[in-house]
Design a protein around this motif. Structure first.
Motif, short mmCIF file in Angstrom:
data_model
loop_
_atom_site.label_atom_id
_atom_site.label_comp_id
_atom_site.label_asym_id
_atom_site.label_seq_id
_atom_site.Cartn_x
_atom_site.Cartn_y
_atom_site.Cartn_z
N ILE A 1 10.58 9.80 4.01
CA ILE A 1 9.53 10.00 3.02
C ILE A 1 9.82 9.11 1.82
O ILE A 1 10.93 9.14 1.27
N CYS A 2 8.84 8.32 1.43
CA CYS A 2 8.99 7.44 0.26
C CYS A 2 8.98 8.31 -1.00
O CYS A 2 8.10 9.15 -1.17
N VAL B 1 4.87 9.18 4.43
CA VAL B 1 5.87 9.33 5.49
C VAL B 1 5.85 8.03 6.29
O VAL B 1 4.79 7.59 6.75
N VAL B 2 7.00 7.38 6.39
CA VAL B 2 7.08 6.07 7.05
C VAL B 2 8.01 6.16 8.27
O VAL B 2 8.94 6.94 8.31
N ASN C 1 0.81 -1.22 0.00
CA ASN C 1 0.00 0.00 0.00
C ASN C 1 0.84 1.27 0.00
O ASN C 1 0.29 2.37 0.00
N LEU C 2 2.14 1.14 0.01
CA LEU C 2 3.03 2.30 0.07
C LEU C 2 3.04 3.04 -1.26
O LEU C 2 3.04 2.43 -2.32
N GLU D 1 8.11 0.27 9.98
CA GLU D 1 7.15 -0.04 11.04
C GLU D 1 5.73 0.30 10.63
O GLU D 1 4.82 -0.52 10.75
N LYS D 2 5.53 1.56 10.17
CA LYS D 2 4.18 1.96 9.75
C LYS D 2 4.23 3.24 8.94
O LYS D 2 5.21 3.98 8.96
N THR D 3 3.14 3.49 8.24
CA THR D 3 2.97 4.75 7.52
C THR D 3 2.29 5.71 8.47
O THR D 3 1.27 5.37 9.08
#
Length: 127
Positions: free
Chosen positions: A18-19, A9-10, A3-4, A74-76
């Motif tokens: 930031i991706c 921002v992760v 889902n990225l 870890e998470k978005t």
């Protein structure tokens, strides 16, 4: 990673990032540097104050526009605006060009130094 998307921002193990692009099993991310960190790099761009505040980052936080690969996170925790993502891509491009120029200059410098050494050596051998 499914889902990225670029602009997310992760939270990584040691810092947030930031991706900016996606690979097959990894993401390219740019680190968010705290405004409290005195170390500045030419590839840093300022994270807009409103976005920094929305993620609870200190004022004058920066994005280091030198992408790294991240295999897991870890998470978005949110997204930056399209304008900020565009500014980051421009920063990455600018830093890449600067590094190319430095490498070309170094090659020319080494070549010139090598030739001048060779010329000096040849003059001594002839005399």
């Amino acid at each position: 990673m499914k889902n990225l998307k670029p602009g997310d921002v992760v939270r990584l193990q040691l810092h947030d990032a930031i991706c900016v692009a996606l690979g097959k099993d990894y993401a390219y991310v740019c680190t968010i540097v705290s405004g409290k960190d005195p170390t500045k790099h030419r590839a840093d761009i300022r994270l807009p104050q409103m976005e920094a505040a929305s993620f609870s980052y200190p004022t004058f936080s920066r994005v280091r526009c030198t992408p790294e690969t991240a295999m897991k996170f870890e998470k978005t925790i949110g997204r930056v605006s399209e304008k900020t993502l565009s500014d980051i891509i421009i920063g990455i491009t600018r830093e890449h060009r600067m590094r190319e120029i430095e490498q070309e200059t170094a090659k020319r410098g080494n070549l010139a130094h090598g030739l001048s050494g060779w010329i000096r050596h040849e003059r001594m051998a002839v005399a």
